[in-house]
Design a protein around this motif. Structure first.
Motif, mmCIF file in Angstrom:
data_model
loop_
_atom_site.group_PDB
_atom_site.id
_atom_site.type_symbol
_atom_site.label_atom_id
_atom_site.label_comp_id
_atom_site.label_asym_id
_atom_site.label_seq_id
_atom_site.Cartn_x
_atom_site.Cartn_y
_atom_site.Cartn_z
ATOM 1 N N LEU A 58 47.947 22.859 44.142
ATOM 2 C CA LEU A 58 47.636 23.349 42.793
ATOM 3 C C LEU A 58 48.443 24.559 42.351
ATOM 4 O O LEU A 58 48.400 24.933 41.185
ATOM 5 N N GLY A 59 49.147 25.213 43.256
ATOM 6 C CA GLY A 59 49.901 26.403 42.899
ATOM 7 C C GLY A 59 49.008 27.631 42.820
ATOM 8 O O GLY A 59 47.996 27.723 43.511
ATOM 9 N N PHE A 60 49.358 28.584 41.940
ATOM 10 C CA PHE A 60 48.610 29.832 41.757
ATOM 11 C C PHE A 60 47.588 29.627 40.654
ATOM 12 O O PHE A 60 47.942 29.224 39.543
ATOM 13 N N ARG A 61 46.334 29.934 40.970
ATOM 14 C CA ARG A 61 45.264 29.793 39.977
ATOM 15 C C ARG A 61 44.180 30.839 40.212
ATOM 16 O O ARG A 61 44.009 31.341 41.308
ATOM 17 N N ALA A 62 43.420 31.104 39.177
ATOM 18 C CA ALA A 62 42.253 31.976 39.294
ATOM 19 C C ALA A 62 41.205 31.265 40.131
ATOM 20 O O ALA A 62 41.047 30.043 40.056
ATOM 21 N N ALA A 63 40.477 32.017 40.942
ATOM 22 C CA ALA A 63 39.499 31.426 41.865
ATOM 23 C C ALA A 63 38.284 30.822 41.166
ATOM 24 O O ALA A 63 37.515 30.105 41.795
ATOM 25 N N ASP A 64 38.123 31.081 39.885
ATOM 26 C CA ASP A 64 37.007 30.452 39.172
ATOM 27 C C ASP A 64 37.415 29.112 38.559
ATOM 28 O O ASP A 64 36.619 28.460 37.882
ATOM 29 N N THR A 65 38.635 28.655 38.827
ATOM 30 C CA THR A 65 39.117 27.372 38.329
ATOM 31 C C THR A 65 38.389 26.221 39.027
ATOM 32 O O THR A 65 38.363 26.158 40.253
ATOM 33 N N PRO A 66 37.804 25.297 38.269
ATOM 34 C CA PRO A 66 37.180 24.127 38.894
ATOM 35 C C PRO A 66 38.257 23.227 39.504
ATOM 36 O O PRO A 66 39.255 22.918 38.846
ATOM 37 N N HIS A 110 47.274 31.968 34.438
ATOM 38 C CA HIS A 110 46.181 32.460 35.277
ATOM 39 C C HIS A 110 46.228 33.974 35.477
ATOM 40 O O HIS A 110 45.186 34.624 35.464
ATOM 41 N N ILE A 111 47.414 34.557 35.646
ATOM 42 C CA ILE A 111 47.478 36.015 35.811
ATOM 43 C C ILE A 111 47.063 36.695 34.505
ATOM 44 O O ILE A 111 46.398 37.728 34.519
ATOM 45 N N TYR A 112 47.412 36.092 33.385
ATOM 46 C CA TYR A 112 47.026 36.619 32.074
ATOM 47 C C TYR A 112 45.504 36.638 31.945
ATOM 48 O O TYR A 112 44.920 37.627 31.521
ATOM 49 N N SER A 113 44.850 35.542 32.342
ATOM 50 C CA SER A 113 43.384 35.491 32.236
ATOM 51 C C SER A 113 42.719 36.436 33.238
ATOM 52 O O SER A 113 41.707 37.061 32.924
ATOM 53 N N LEU A 114 43.285 36.555 34.435
ATOM 54 C CA LEU A 114 42.720 37.483 35.418
ATOM 55 C C LEU A 114 42.810 38.922 34.942
ATOM 56 O O LEU A 114 41.947 39.744 35.231
ATOM 57 N N ARG A 115 43.856 39.211 34.220
ATOM 58 C CA ARG A 115 44.062 40.567 33.708
ATOM 59 C C ARG A 115 43.261 40.813 32.435
ATOM 60 O O ARG A 115 43.279 41.904 31.879
ATOM 61 N N ASP A 116 42.566 39.831 31.960
ATOM 62 C CA ASP A 116 41.791 39.921 30.715
ATOM 63 C C ASP A 116 42.691 40.102 29.500
ATOM 64 O O ASP A 116 42.386 40.873 28.593
ATOM 65 N N GLY A 117 43.807 39.385 29.500
ATOM 66 C CA GLY A 117 44.714 39.397 28.353
ATOM 67 C C GLY A 117 45.623 40.608 28.330
ATOM 68 O O GLY A 117 45.744 41.344 29.304
ATOM 69 N N PRO A 118 46.256 40.854 27.177
ATOM 70 C CA PRO A 118 47.272 41.908 27.092
ATOM 71 C C PRO A 118 46.719 43.327 27.157
ATOM 72 O O PRO A 118 47.468 44.269 27.406
ATOM 73 N N HIS A 119 45.427 43.479 26.940
ATOM 74 C CA HIS A 119 44.856 44.824 26.889
ATOM 75 C C HIS A 119 44.192 45.254 28.194
ATOM 76 O O HIS A 119 43.783 46.400 28.335
ATOM 77 N N GLY A 120 44.096 44.334 29.143
ATOM 78 C CA GLY A 120 43.520 44.680 30.442
ATOM 79 C C GLY A 120 44.506 45.524 31.231
ATOM 80 O O GLY A 120 45.718 45.460 31.017
#
Length: 183
Positions: A58-66, A110-120
């Protein structure tokens, strides 16, 4: 000053041992190897770090990915293919080169979502946990994340590799906020 959980990123290799109760489970629930059990025991509520995984399939993904159950092992060829890409490279690689949007997801999403977008906040404390091939790919990804501003250029990056008992201990210490270089 303590580092906030939102500034800590754990990238953990997938696990050959998987739970199979449902077709889809979040990766943090699906993977059931010793390191994933340690993660769930030490940080049951996900408050100590943002967690991602690296999988040959699957490559790199956030751990909450189903994810579904699969069976794939990282090979040197797969690691090289992953490191040949960038944040927009989809994995698994599309089987055809059609002009439509290829299947697979890419690390940038996935890194974008983990960081909570551009403002995280950018991650300032990163732990990479897995075997040598996984660590090679993780290092490559962290470099890309730093170039894109998702991980700070002066981030502390800890690598955890070795016998499983050692890795479990070091993962626990990192999650609890210990400086692994001094432990």
């Amino acid at each position: 000053m303590a580092i906030l959980a939102s500034e800590r990123l754990l990238i953990l290799a997938c696990s050959a041992t998987k739970r199979g109760e449902q077709k889809y489970l979040r990766a943090i629930e699906r993977y059931d190897g010793p390191l994933w059990r340690t993660l769930r025991a030490v940080d049951p509520d996900g408050e100590k770090a943002k967690v991602a995984f690296l999988s040959a399939h699957l490559g790199f993904r956030a751990a909450d990915t189903p994810i579904e159950i699969y069976d794939a092992r990282m090979t040197a060829e797969m690691a090289d293919a992953m490191m040949a890409g960038d944040l927009g490279t989809r994995w698994p690689r599309p089987k055809t080169q059609r002009r439509c949007m290829p299947s697979g997801e890419h690390p940038g999403t996935h890194i974008y979502s983990l960081r909570d977008g551009p403002h995280g906040p950018a991650f300032s404390d990163v732990a990479l946990v897995g075997g040598h091939l996984y660590l090679d790919v993780m290092r490559h990804l962290v470099g890309l994340f730093q170039d894109a501003g998702h991980v700070s250029s002066d981030a502390r990056v800890s690598e955890i590799n070795g016998p499983i008992g050692f890795m479990r201990r070091e993962l626990r210490l990192w999650l609890e906020g210990a400086d692994l270089e001094k432990s």
